[in-house]
Design a protein around this motif. Structure first.
Motif, short mmCIF file in Angstrom:
data_model
loop_
_atom_site.label_atom_id
_atom_site.label_comp_id
_atom_site.label_asym_id
_atom_site.label_seq_id
_atom_site.Cartn_x
_atom_site.Cartn_y
_atom_site.Cartn_z
N THR A 54 -5.60 -0.74 9.78
CA THR A 54 -4.93 0.12 8.81
C THR A 54 -4.06 -0.75 7.90
N ILE A 55 -3.49 -0.15 6.88
CA ILE A 55 -2.58 -0.86 5.98
C ILE A 55 -1.39 -1.37 6.78
N CYS A 56 -0.97 -2.59 6.49
CA CYS A 56 0.25 -3.14 7.08
C CYS A 56 1.16 -3.61 5.95
N VAL A 57 2.46 -3.38 6.12
CA VAL A 57 3.43 -3.78 5.11
C VAL A 57 4.39 -4.79 5.70
N THR A 58 4.95 -5.60 4.84
CA THR A 58 5.86 -6.66 5.27
C THR A 58 7.20 -6.07 5.68
N ALA A 59 7.64 -6.41 6.89
CA ALA A 59 8.96 -6.00 7.37
C ALA A 59 9.94 -7.15 7.22
N SER A 60 9.48 -8.37 7.52
CA SER A 60 10.38 -9.53 7.39
C SER A 60 9.58 -10.82 7.41
N PHE A 61 10.21 -11.83 6.84
CA PHE A 61 9.73 -13.20 6.95
C PHE A 61 10.67 -13.90 7.90
N ASP A 62 10.12 -14.63 8.84
CA ASP A 62 10.95 -15.52 9.64
C ASP A 62 11.19 -16.75 8.76
N ARG A 63 11.89 -17.69 9.24
CA ARG A 63 12.19 -18.89 8.47
C ARG A 63 10.91 -19.55 7.94
N VAL A 64 10.94 -19.97 6.69
CA VAL A 64 9.82 -20.70 6.09
C VAL A 64 10.38 -22.02 5.57
N ARG A 113 6.11 -17.24 9.73
CA ARG A 113 5.85 -16.09 10.58
C ARG A 113 6.32 -14.86 9.82
N VAL A 114 5.40 -13.90 9.69
CA VAL A 114 5.67 -12.69 8.94
C VAL A 114 5.51 -11.51 9.88
N THR A 115 6.50 -10.62 9.89
CA THR A 115 6.38 -9.39 10.69
C THR A 115 5.88 -8.30 9.77
N MET A 116 4.77 -7.70 10.19
CA MET A 116 4.14 -6.63 9.42
C MET A 116 4.17 -5.36 10.27
N VAL A 117 4.28 -4.21 9.61
CA VAL A 117 4.28 -2.92 10.30
C VAL A 117 3.05 -2.15 9.87
N ALA A 118 2.32 -1.64 10.87
CA ALA A 118 1.13 -0.84 10.61
C ALA A 118 1.55 0.54 10.10
N ILE A 119 0.88 1.01 9.06
CA ILE A 119 1.23 2.29 8.43
C ILE A 119 0.00 3.18 8.35
N ARG A 120 0.19 4.44 8.74
CA ARG A 120 -0.84 5.47 8.56
C ARG A 120 -0.11 6.75 8.18
N ASP A 121 -0.56 7.44 7.16
CA ASP A 121 0.10 8.65 6.67
C ASP A 121 1.58 8.39 6.36
N ASN A 122 1.85 7.23 5.77
CA ASN A 122 3.20 6.82 5.36
C ASN A 122 4.18 6.69 6.52
N LYS A 123 3.69 6.50 7.74
CA LYS A 123 4.57 6.34 8.90
C LYS A 123 4.05 5.17 9.75
N PRO A 124 4.97 4.48 10.44
CA PRO A 124 4.51 3.45 11.37
C PRO A 124 3.56 4.04 12.41
N THR A 125 2.54 3.26 12.72
CA THR A 125 1.52 3.74 13.66
C THR A 125 1.23 2.64 14.68
N PRO A 126 0.84 3.03 15.89
CA PRO A 126 0.57 2.02 16.93
C PRO A 126 -0.54 1.04 16.54
#
Length: 183
Positions: A54-64, A113-126
């Motif tokens: 599913t679509i994933c959006v960026t939540a945070s970047f760890d140190r680069v 390291r990038v933290t991404m959150v899975a999104i479905r129907d505009n909400k985080p999804t497992p």
């Protein structure tokens, strides 16, 4: 919604490559850090979305860290894989390599390291469960889990300190400023 299927770390691997062009240059003639960050983000998206389905959006970047400059004309390769998977979030590790294709010299320039959150129907999804194939996969997963836990603790501690600053008297703030200016 499709049923979540566990995926092996090797199934999450994404590799992207492109030649750096003159419009990618900063004022020193090297590749602009922002260009590299945007490509890291795209690689993170592709890796996490492939894994999550599913679509994933960026939540945070760890140190680069930018270990060495990248030259215009070099082939830059971004290699991503999922290193940690939580309930709805995914940590993607991206290795960046720059190659002088005329001299056949390749060097490692970044790890992100990038933290991404899975999104479905505009909400985080497992997200699916991550299947480890090697000892290194297990170690990277445990390191990612620890990084996540430390980020939460650091965020709480930082907010507590910021709240203390906001409630401090002018005299207390002046003392803190005097101490920090001697560093």
């Amino acid at each position: 919604m499709s049923e979540l299927t566990a995926k092996r770390v090797s199934e999450t691997r994404v590799e992207m490559a492109l030649v750096m062009e003159p419009n990618d240059a900063n004022f020193l003639g090297k590749v602009f850090g922002g260009t590299i960050l945007s490509k890291i983000d795209l690689c993170g998206y592709a890796t996490a979305s492939r894994f999550a389905g599913t679509i994933c959006v960026t939540a945070s970047f760890d140190r680069v860290d930018f270990l060495e400059p990248i030259e215009v004309g070099e082939l830059v390769t971004f290699v991503g894989h999922v290193s940690y998977a939580g309930r709805t979030s995914v940590e993607v590790t991206i290795e960046v390599y720059a190659e002088n294709i005329l001299q056949n010299i390749r060097r490692h320039t970044n790890t992100a390291r990038v933290t991404m959150v899975a999104i479905r129907d505009n909400k985080p999804t497992p997200v699916p469960k991550l299947i480890f194939e090697t000892r290194e996969d297990k170690i990277r997963f445990l390191e990612g889990k620890l990084r996540r836990e430390l980020r939460f603790k650091q965020r709480e501690e930082r907010q507590r300190i910021f709240d203390d600053y906001a409630q401090a008297s002018d005299e207390e703030l002046d003392r803190l400023l005097d101490r920090s200016s001697g560093a």
